[in-house]
Motif scaffolding. Structure first.
Motif, PDB file in Angstrom:
ATOM      1  N   UNK A 122       0.956  -1.031  -0.004  1.00 62.04           N
ATOM      2  CA  UNK A 122       0.241   0.100  -0.082  1.00 62.04           C
ATOM      3  C   UNK A 122       0.851   1.259   0.082  1.00 62.04           C
ATOM      4  N   UNK A 123       0.372   2.373  -0.430  1.00 62.59           N
ATOM      5  CA  UNK A 123       1.175   3.461  -0.513  1.00 62.59           C
ATOM      6  C   UNK A 123       0.373   4.581   0.169  1.00 62.59           C
TER       7      UNK A 123
ATOM      8  N   UNK B  16       4.199   9.204   7.421  1.00 63.50           N
ATOM      9  CA  UNK B  16       3.436   9.568   8.767  1.00 63.50           C
ATOM     10  C   UNK B  16       2.078   9.348   8.960  1.00 63.50           C
ATOM     11  N   UNK B  17       1.423   8.953   7.706  1.00 60.50           N
ATOM     12  CA  UNK B  17       0.018   8.651   7.718  1.00 60.50           C
ATOM     13  C   UNK B  17      -0.046   7.040   7.707  1.00 60.50           C
ATOM     14  N   UNK B  18       1.207   6.452   7.642  1.00 58.55           N
ATOM     15  CA  UNK B  18       0.917   5.007   7.432  1.00 58.55           C
ATOM     16  C   UNK B  18       0.223   4.217   8.737  1.00 58.55           C
ATOM     17  N   UNK B  19      -0.737   3.621   8.479  1.00 57.94           N
ATOM     18  CA  UNK B  19      -1.286   2.728   9.523  1.00 57.94           C
ATOM     19  C   UNK B  19      -0.694   1.361   9.828  1.00 57.94           C
ATOM     20  N   UNK B  20       0.110   1.699  11.051  1.00 63.33           N
ATOM     21  CA  UNK B  20       0.857   0.464  11.599  1.00 63.33           C
ATOM     22  C   UNK B  20       0.292  -0.887  11.499  1.00 63.33           C
ATOM     23  N   UNK B  21      -0.885  -1.005  11.867  1.00 61.17           N
ATOM     24  CA  UNK B  21      -1.615  -2.197  11.639  1.00 61.17           C
ATOM     25  C   UNK B  21      -1.609  -2.832  10.318  1.00 61.17           C
TER      26      UNK B  21
ATOM     27  N   UNK C 288       0.908  -6.529   6.110  1.00 61.66           N
ATOM     28  CA  UNK C 288       1.676  -6.496   5.237  1.00 61.66           C
ATOM     29  C   UNK C 288       3.107  -7.223   5.289  1.00 61.66           C
ATOM     30  N   UNK C 289       3.570  -6.645   6.417  1.00 67.52           N
ATOM     31  CA  UNK C 289       4.886  -7.889   6.547  1.00 67.52           C
ATOM     32  C   UNK C 289       4.681  -9.422   6.968  1.00 67.52           C
TER      33      UNK C 289
END
Length: 74
Positions: A18-19, A23-28, A33-34
């Motif tokens: 996802x892109x 700073x707006x990346x949802x860590x969940x 993704x990982x």
């Protein structure tokens, strides 16, 4: 796996992404993704490795996206 006797090559083409601005990346979402990209590939290989070890041969191929080496401006 039921019948892996003739299997010589396993190709794992697992991956999502996802892109957006960091700073707006949802860590969940990042964690999911990982999990899919890394653990998913490991799970595919683990499923087939026992029969490959028994035969003492085989190839494991992990594909990734071309997006990985590219940078994106934010």
């Amino acid at each position: 796996m039921r019948n892996t006797a003739a299997l010589t090559t396993v190709l794992s083409n697992v991956g999502i992404g996802f892109f957006g601005p960091f700073e707006e990346t949802d860590l969940e979402k990042s964690l999911k993704c990982m999990e899919i990209n890394v653990i998913g590939t490991a799970a595919v290989f683990q499923a087939f490795l026992p029969s490959m070890r028994e035969r003492r041969g085989g190839k494991l191929i992990a594909m990734s996206s071309l997006v990985g080496p590219d940078s994106f401006s934010v």
